[in-house]
Structures are given as structure tokens and as C-alpha cells.
Design an enzyme around this catalytic site. Sequence first.
Site, PDB file in Angstrom:
ATOM      1  N   CYS A  43       0.570  -1.254  -0.187  1.00 29.51           N
ATOM      2  CA  CYS A  43      -0.053  -0.067  -0.073  1.00 29.51           C
ATOM      3  C   CYS A  43       0.964   1.202  -0.252  1.00 29.51           C
ATOM      4  O   CYS A  43       0.581   2.147  -0.841  1.00 29.51           O
ATOM      5  CB  CYS A  43      -0.862   0.013   1.300  1.00 29.51           C
ATOM      6  SG  CYS A  43      -1.836   1.572   1.527  1.00 29.51           S
ATOM      7  N   CYS A  48      -1.499   1.659  -3.202  1.00 31.60           N
ATOM      8  CA  CYS A  48      -2.720   2.762  -2.998  1.00 31.60           C
ATOM      9  C   CYS A  48      -2.077   4.108  -2.904  1.00 31.60           C
ATOM     10  O   CYS A  48      -2.522   4.971  -3.607  1.00 31.60           O
ATOM     11  CB  CYS A  48      -3.397   2.337  -1.317  1.00 31.60           C
ATOM     12  SG  CYS A  48      -3.547   0.690  -1.001  1.00 31.60           S
ATOM     13  N   LYS A  51      -0.124   5.298  -5.945  1.00 33.57           N
ATOM     14  CA  LYS A  51      -1.352   5.253  -6.965  1.00 33.57           C
ATOM     15  C   LYS A  51      -2.151   6.682  -7.048  1.00 33.57           C
ATOM     16  O   LYS A  51      -2.329   7.324  -8.049  1.00 33.57           O
ATOM     17  CB  LYS A  51      -2.002   3.996  -6.999  1.00 33.57           C
ATOM     18  CG  LYS A  51      -3.319   3.708  -7.941  1.00 33.57           C
ATOM     19  CD  LYS A  51      -4.280   4.468  -7.470  1.00 33.57           C
ATOM     20  CE  LYS A  51      -4.995   4.069  -6.190  1.00 33.57           C
ATOM     21  NZ  LYS A  51      -5.176   2.736  -6.001  1.00 33.57           N
ATOM     22  N   TYR A 178      -8.879  -3.535 -10.923  1.00 30.63           N
ATOM     23  CA  TYR A 178      -8.564  -2.385 -10.174  1.00 30.63           C
ATOM     24  C   TYR A 178      -7.109  -1.752 -10.949  1.00 30.63           C
ATOM     25  O   TYR A 178      -7.257  -0.591 -11.381  1.00 30.63           O
ATOM     26  CB  TYR A 178      -8.171  -2.496  -8.939  1.00 30.63           C
ATOM     27  CG  TYR A 178      -9.454  -2.743  -7.702  1.00 30.63           C
ATOM     28  CD1 TYR A 178      -9.974  -1.695  -7.058  1.00 30.63           C
ATOM     29  CD2 TYR A 178     -10.153  -4.227  -7.759  1.00 30.63           C
ATOM     30  CE1 TYR A 178     -11.028  -1.888  -6.131  1.00 30.63           C
ATOM     31  CE2 TYR A 178     -10.868  -4.213  -6.815  1.00 30.63           C
ATOM     32  CZ  TYR A 178     -11.493  -3.305  -6.039  1.00 30.63           C
ATOM     33  OH  TYR A 178     -12.327  -3.272  -5.104  1.00 30.63           O
ATOM     34  N   GLU A 182      -7.195   1.644 -13.301  1.00 32.35           N
ATOM     35  CA  GLU A 182      -6.581   2.891 -12.745  1.00 32.35           C
ATOM     36  C   GLU A 182      -5.274   3.371 -13.517  1.00 32.35           C
ATOM     37  O   GLU A 182      -5.100   4.598 -13.762  1.00 32.35           O
ATOM     38  CB  GLU A 182      -5.990   2.488 -11.249  1.00 32.35           C
ATOM     39  CG  GLU A 182      -7.381   2.393 -10.287  1.00 32.35           C
ATOM     40  CD  GLU A 182      -7.103   1.926  -9.015  1.00 32.35           C
ATOM     41  OE1 GLU A 182      -8.000   2.231  -8.167  1.00 32.35           O
ATOM     42  OE2 GLU A 182      -5.972   1.708  -8.750  1.00 32.35           O
ATOM     43  N   HIS A 436     -27.417  21.016  -1.561  1.00 34.94           N
ATOM     44  CA  HIS A 436     -27.628  21.554  -2.872  1.00 34.94           C
ATOM     45  C   HIS A 436     -26.637  22.828  -3.083  1.00 34.94           C
ATOM     46  O   HIS A 436     -26.424  23.787  -2.132  1.00 34.94           O
ATOM     47  CB  HIS A 436     -29.115  22.056  -2.550  1.00 34.94           C
ATOM     48  CG  HIS A 436     -29.327  22.160  -4.376  1.00 34.94           C
ATOM     49  ND1 HIS A 436     -29.599  21.510  -5.369  1.00 34.94           N
ATOM     50  CD2 HIS A 436     -29.515  23.566  -4.979  1.00 34.94           C
ATOM     51  CE1 HIS A 436     -29.850  22.202  -6.650  1.00 34.94           C
ATOM     52  NE2 HIS A 436     -29.769  23.280  -6.337  1.00 34.94           N
ATOM     53  N   GLU A 441     -26.333  14.729  -3.545  1.00 35.97           N
ATOM     54  CA  GLU A 441     -27.944  14.679  -3.179  1.00 35.97           C
ATOM     55  C   GLU A 441     -28.660  14.012  -4.020  1.00 35.97           C
ATOM     56  O   GLU A 441     -29.682  13.525  -3.700  1.00 35.97           O
ATOM     57  CB  GLU A 441     -28.164  16.272  -3.212  1.00 35.97           C
ATOM     58  CG  GLU A 441     -28.378  16.839  -4.711  1.00 35.97           C
ATOM     59  CD  GLU A 441     -28.784  18.254  -4.925  1.00 35.97           C
ATOM     60  OE1 GLU A 441     -29.813  18.734  -4.002  1.00 35.97           O
ATOM     61  OE2 GLU A 441     -28.298  18.872  -5.424  1.00 35.97           O
TER      62      GLU A 441
HETATM   63  P1  NDP Z   1      -7.954  -8.088 -10.078  1.00 30.17           P
HETATM   64  O1  NDP Z   1      -8.097  -9.387  -9.546  1.00 30.17           O
HETATM   65  O2  NDP Z   1      -8.716  -6.705  -9.594  1.00 30.17           O
HETATM   66  O3  NDP Z   1      -8.052  -8.197 -11.770  1.00 30.17           O
HETATM   67  C1  NDP Z   1      -7.168  -8.881 -12.427  1.00 30.17           C
HETATM   68  C2  NDP Z   1      -7.463  -9.022 -13.853  1.00 30.17           C
HETATM   69  O4  NDP Z   1      -6.672  -9.426 -14.570  1.00 30.17           O
HETATM   70  C3  NDP Z   1      -8.869  -9.246 -14.090  1.00 30.17           C
HETATM   71  O5  NDP Z   1      -9.634  -8.565 -15.159  1.00 30.17           O
HETATM   72  C4  NDP Z   1      -8.518 -10.699 -14.824  1.00 30.17           C
HETATM   73  O6  NDP Z   1      -9.534 -11.101 -15.627  1.00 30.17           O
HETATM   74  C5  NDP Z   1      -7.409 -10.457 -15.493  1.00 30.17           C
HETATM   75  N1  NDP Z   1      -6.487 -11.645 -15.491  1.00 30.17           N
HETATM   76  C6  NDP Z   1      -6.124 -12.710 -14.515  1.00 30.17           C
HETATM   77  N2  NDP Z   1      -5.208 -13.624 -15.194  1.00 30.17           N
HETATM   78  C7  NDP Z   1      -5.088 -13.202 -16.450  1.00 30.17           C
HETATM   79  C8  NDP Z   1      -4.346 -13.661 -17.537  1.00 30.17           C
HETATM   80  N3  NDP Z   1      -3.488 -14.770 -17.541  1.00 30.17           N
HETATM   81  N4  NDP Z   1      -4.483 -13.128 -18.682  1.00 30.17           N
HETATM   82  C9  NDP Z   1      -5.309 -11.844 -19.024  1.00 30.17           C
HETATM   83  N5  NDP Z   1      -6.014 -11.436 -17.977  1.00 30.17           N
HETATM   84  C10 NDP Z   1      -5.820 -12.042 -16.577  1.00 30.17           C
HETATM   85  O7  NDP Z   1      -6.333  -7.597  -9.746  1.00 30.17           O
HETATM   86  P2  NDP Z   1      -5.603  -6.320 -10.074  1.00 30.17           P
HETATM   87  O8  NDP Z   1      -4.272  -6.825 -10.282  1.00 30.17           O
HETATM   88  O9  NDP Z   1      -6.121  -5.239 -10.535  1.00 30.17           O
HETATM   89  O10 NDP Z   1      -5.492  -6.072  -8.556  1.00 30.17           O
HETATM   90  C11 NDP Z   1      -5.081  -6.778  -7.540  1.00 30.17           C
HETATM   91  C12 NDP Z   1      -6.048  -6.483  -6.100  1.00 30.17           C
HETATM   92  O11 NDP Z   1      -5.452  -5.392  -5.528  1.00 30.17           O
HETATM   93  C13 NDP Z   1      -7.425  -6.216  -6.423  1.00 30.17           C
HETATM   94  O12 NDP Z   1      -8.094  -7.325  -6.311  1.00 30.17           O
HETATM   95  C14 NDP Z   1      -7.694  -5.345  -5.327  1.00 30.17           C
HETATM   96  O13 NDP Z   1      -8.103  -6.084  -4.204  1.00 30.17           O
HETATM   97  C15 NDP Z   1      -6.445  -4.596  -5.154  1.00 30.17           C
HETATM   98  N6  NDP Z   1      -6.560  -3.315  -5.449  1.00 30.17           N
HETATM   99  C16 NDP Z   1      -7.340  -2.350  -4.850  1.00 30.17           C
HETATM  100  C17 NDP Z   1      -7.446  -0.882  -5.185  1.00 30.17           C
HETATM  101  C18 NDP Z   1      -8.411  -0.071  -4.806  1.00 30.17           C
HETATM  102  O14 NDP Z   1      -8.965  -0.498  -3.529  1.00 30.17           O
HETATM  103  N7  NDP Z   1      -8.564   0.885  -5.345  1.00 30.17           N
HETATM  104  C19 NDP Z   1      -6.352  -0.614  -6.312  1.00 30.17           C
HETATM  105  C20 NDP Z   1      -5.569  -1.580  -6.833  1.00 30.17           C
HETATM  106  C21 NDP Z   1      -5.669  -2.872  -6.453  1.00 30.17           C
HETATM  107  P3  NDP Z   1     -10.782 -12.174 -15.184  1.00 30.17           P
HETATM  108  O15 NDP Z   1     -11.846 -11.061 -14.589  1.00 30.17           O
HETATM  109  O16 NDP Z   1     -11.421 -12.581 -16.549  1.00 30.17           O
HETATM  110  O17 NDP Z   1     -10.272 -13.006 -13.997  1.00 30.17           O
END
Ligand code: NDP
Length: 450
Positions: A43, A48, A51, A178, A182, A436, A441
Site C-alpha cells: 500500500c 494505494c 497510485k 482495479y 487505474e 444543494h 444529493e
Molecule cells: P484484479 O483481481 O482486480 O483483476 C485482475 C484482472 O486480470 C482481471 O480482469 C482478470 O480477468 C485479469 N487476468 C487474470 N489473469 C489473467 C491472464 N492470465 N491473462 C489476462 N488477464 C488476466 O487484480 P488487480 O491486479 O487489478 O489488483 C489486485 C488486487 O489489488 C485487487 O483485487 C484489489 O483487491 C487490490 N487493489 C485495490 C485497489 C483499490 O482499492 N482501489 C487498487 C488496486 C488494487 P478475469 O476478470 O477474467 O479473471
Amino acid sequence: MSDFDFDLFVIGAGSGGVRAARFSAGFGARVAVAEERYLGGTCVNVGCIPKKLLVYASHFAEDFHVAQQGFGWSLGETRFDWKTFIKNKDGEIQRLNGIYQGLLDNTGVQHIQGHARIVDAHSVEVAGQRYTAKNILIATGSWPNMPDIPGIEHAISSNEAFHLEEQPQRILIVGGGYIAVEFACILNGLGSEVIQLYRGPLFLRGFDDDVRAHLAEEIRKRDIDLRFDLNVVSIEKTDSEFCATLTDGSQLSADQILFATGRVPLTENLGLENAGVKLNDKGAIAVDETSRSNVPNIYAIGDVTDRMNLTPVAIHEGVCLANTLFNNTPMNPVHSNVPAAVFSQPPIGTVGLTEAQAREEFGAVDIYRSSFRSLRNTLTDSQEKTFMKLIVDKKSDRVVGLHMVGPEAGEIVQGFAVAIKCGATKKDFDSTLGIHPTSAEEFVTLREPG
Ligand code: NDP
């Protein structure tokens, strides 16, 4: 006095580990925390915090545009300097690392630098030194998942994205979660050409379907080249760029290729087998509702348990555990109604159930939706629309899901999350007066289900 060196030995000084260590020490426990990388974990160092600083940096482009176009400002030449930003960001993170050190020192937690390995259920070794502990807490977090495809060594993960020497002018981002969303918005705002690929038909799986569709539309308005049902099968490096071959046989070139394809629990080389700690089928440490592993005195919290991978959740799990173990106040972490934000542009804020989840759980639900151009945009050519949605259980009248895509969605939904947590009904929303003029709102003036 117990025979152990410590009452609690925490492995990993990220958000969850440090919070559990500090609270436990505050309750009188003798605590050590081992960390091999950086204080504050993902983080603070590569998640976080940097980012969100990047999100701020990136947003100025739009603010300058709006100021000039609609609000009578004249600006000189504006230019973003990546190196200056990275230097300032690194300085802030160093400051935060120091604060984390101070927090440990002030509560009397012993910070041990190095990779910790469990030797048996009550001993841990760090840098050749063995320590004994009544309880062990594993809070090692997670690490970017890089798919096993030819040329993947040429791609970067979010870890490297925060330390690039130069801003990539053209970037290919793979993933639809995510991090991918982002970074696509951040780099687009900073002026890079962005292509984002997602392997399925609509990104942000797990979020409310209307939210997913709305954000896709907004992102495309910002000229991010968002492509679904596509993935990368291989990557080649040439002298000056990287070339990705896609599942449809086409090729794309970019200065950088970023894989944001999920994260995996960090369990490697922890010596789990020495104590018999079991993993679940996702490779995460299997824990019960108290965060206890199958070994009675070994616990795990945060991403390494792959329950709900968010910083505040890891912190909450850490606080619960410290109270349970050392404050005579058993507390189990609660994983429902956890508010979350995706810091896309515009951002998403969400709490409670998606429409699909609510229909499954309650059957009859009322859906309230609103989509509008915010006041700020009326003086500009921006076609950005804010989207809001309430999901109400028909039987109890409780608002069971609240979702938003629009400026400050995270800030707005944080407040509403308290109401949802308290079980607010639609009637409560209706009897609340709006502020407002705000966008927020709209949440208390939604009248007709549709
Ligand atoms: P996520 O789990 O959110 O998303 C992973 C993405 O990668 C999905 O779209 C998934 O597709 C895709 N994916 C997985 N494997 C492959 C592959 N082999 N080839 C192509 N696409 C693939 O993970 P992130 O890496 O974005 O983030 C990790 C975690 O960190 C999140 O789950 C979140 O909990 C946390 N995070 C939170 C944030 C916040 O609170 N704002 C900001 C950043 C991270 P599919 O959906 O089809 O499985």
C-alpha cells in the site's frame, strides 16, 4: 513470564501486519515484526499511496482544460515532468517509511530486518537468528501475477510502473481489474497513448454490471483504446519498442507493456511446511473466521489469505486479531458491506451488493438509477456523465447496494457506507435532505424505481 521470546511474531510489516503488531503491543504483548523489503508494504510503497498521488498528478490535465474552456482562466503552456513527480513521490514514501518505523518504535515493537522462515510452530528464523513465539502471524501480502507466456520478461507489473525512468508515450495495459483500469486512466490523463486489453466481454468482473458498462463508456470518451475479448499470447522486444501478439493474431507495439493480471498470495519460502500450515485451493493460507490457520497458534491476515484484498480489510483483520489474542475481546473480521473505490477517471465508489447479488439473495428488489451531467461540466464541452444506483430489498425496504461512477465517488460513498452499515432503508434516504447543489444529493432524491 512465558518461555517464548515473544507473545506474537509478525511476518510482514505491511498495513495489516503493522496494525496487528502495534495494537497487540498496546495491549501489553511482547511483539516482533520481521520485514524483508519495505515498511508499510504494498500500500505505502507500490500500491494505494503512490497510485493516488499519480491520480492527482494525472487529473490536472482535465482541470486545466475545464478551467480554460468553461471558467474564464487563461493558462500558459502546461507540461508534466515525470521525473520530478517520481522524485517527489519517492520523497513522500520515504517519509512514510520513517513514520511506520516510528509507530513500531513508539509501541515497543521490535523490528527485525530480513526474510523470516518458520522453523516449527513456535520458532521463526531471520538472517540466521532464531526467535521463539507463542503466536505467529503471517501478513506477507501478495505479489503481481504474471502469466506464463513467451516474452513475459519484457513486460512490467505495477511494481515497476511506479519506478519507470521515463513516462511511456505508448503503453499497452493487460487486465480488467482495479490496477489495469487505474493505470489506464492515470497514463491517459498524463498524455500517454493507452490501449487496454481485457480477456472477457466486459471488464471489472465482480462490480455491478451497470457500473462496469458506464465506466467502459466514460473511459472510451477519454480516448483510451479499450478492447475486450482480447489477450496477449506473446511479446517480442525490438530495438526501440515491444511488440505484443494478440489472441486474434493481430500485433500491437508500445514503449511499455504493463500486466495487471491479478496478484498471488506471498507464501513462498516461508517454511509453512515445517509447521504444517495448509493452503487453500487458491494458494492462500487457509484460515477460519478468526484468522486462525489449521495450526492453532499460527494466524494469517490480509492478501496472503485472499479473502478481500483491500488495505482497510487487512487492517481490520489485524485489529480484530490483536483484540482477540491480547485484549480479552474476541472479534471476528466482518467482510460484508465493505466500501471500495476504483480510482479510475471518473472513479467508482461502491458499497453493498451488486444488482445480481441482491436479486439472488432477496429475490424482489427495486432498482433506482440516475445518470446526469454534473454542474461543473455544463460550462464545458465535456460529455461525461455521473451514474448512481441504489438497490433496495423490496421486503424490508433496506438499501442493500449503493454504487456510483463520477467525480469524488470514493469520498461520497465512504459517507453513505455508514448508513448502509446501519441498515438504512429507502425511506431513511427519502427523509434525508440533500446538500444543494452537489452530485451526492442525487442519492437522496431518487424517486422512481426503474
Ligand atoms: P484484479 O483481481 O482486480 O483483476 C485482475 C484482472 O486480470 C482481471 O480482469 C482478470 O480477468 C485479469 N487476468 C487474470 N489473469 C489473467 C491472464 N492470465 N491473462 C489476462 N488477464 C488476466 O487484480 P488487480 O491486479 O487489478 O489488483 C489486485 C488486487 O489489488 C485487487 O483485487 C484489489 O483487491 C487490490 N487493489 C485495490 C485497489 C483499490 O482499492 N482501489 C487498487 C488496486 C488494487 P478475469 O476478470 O477474467 O479473471
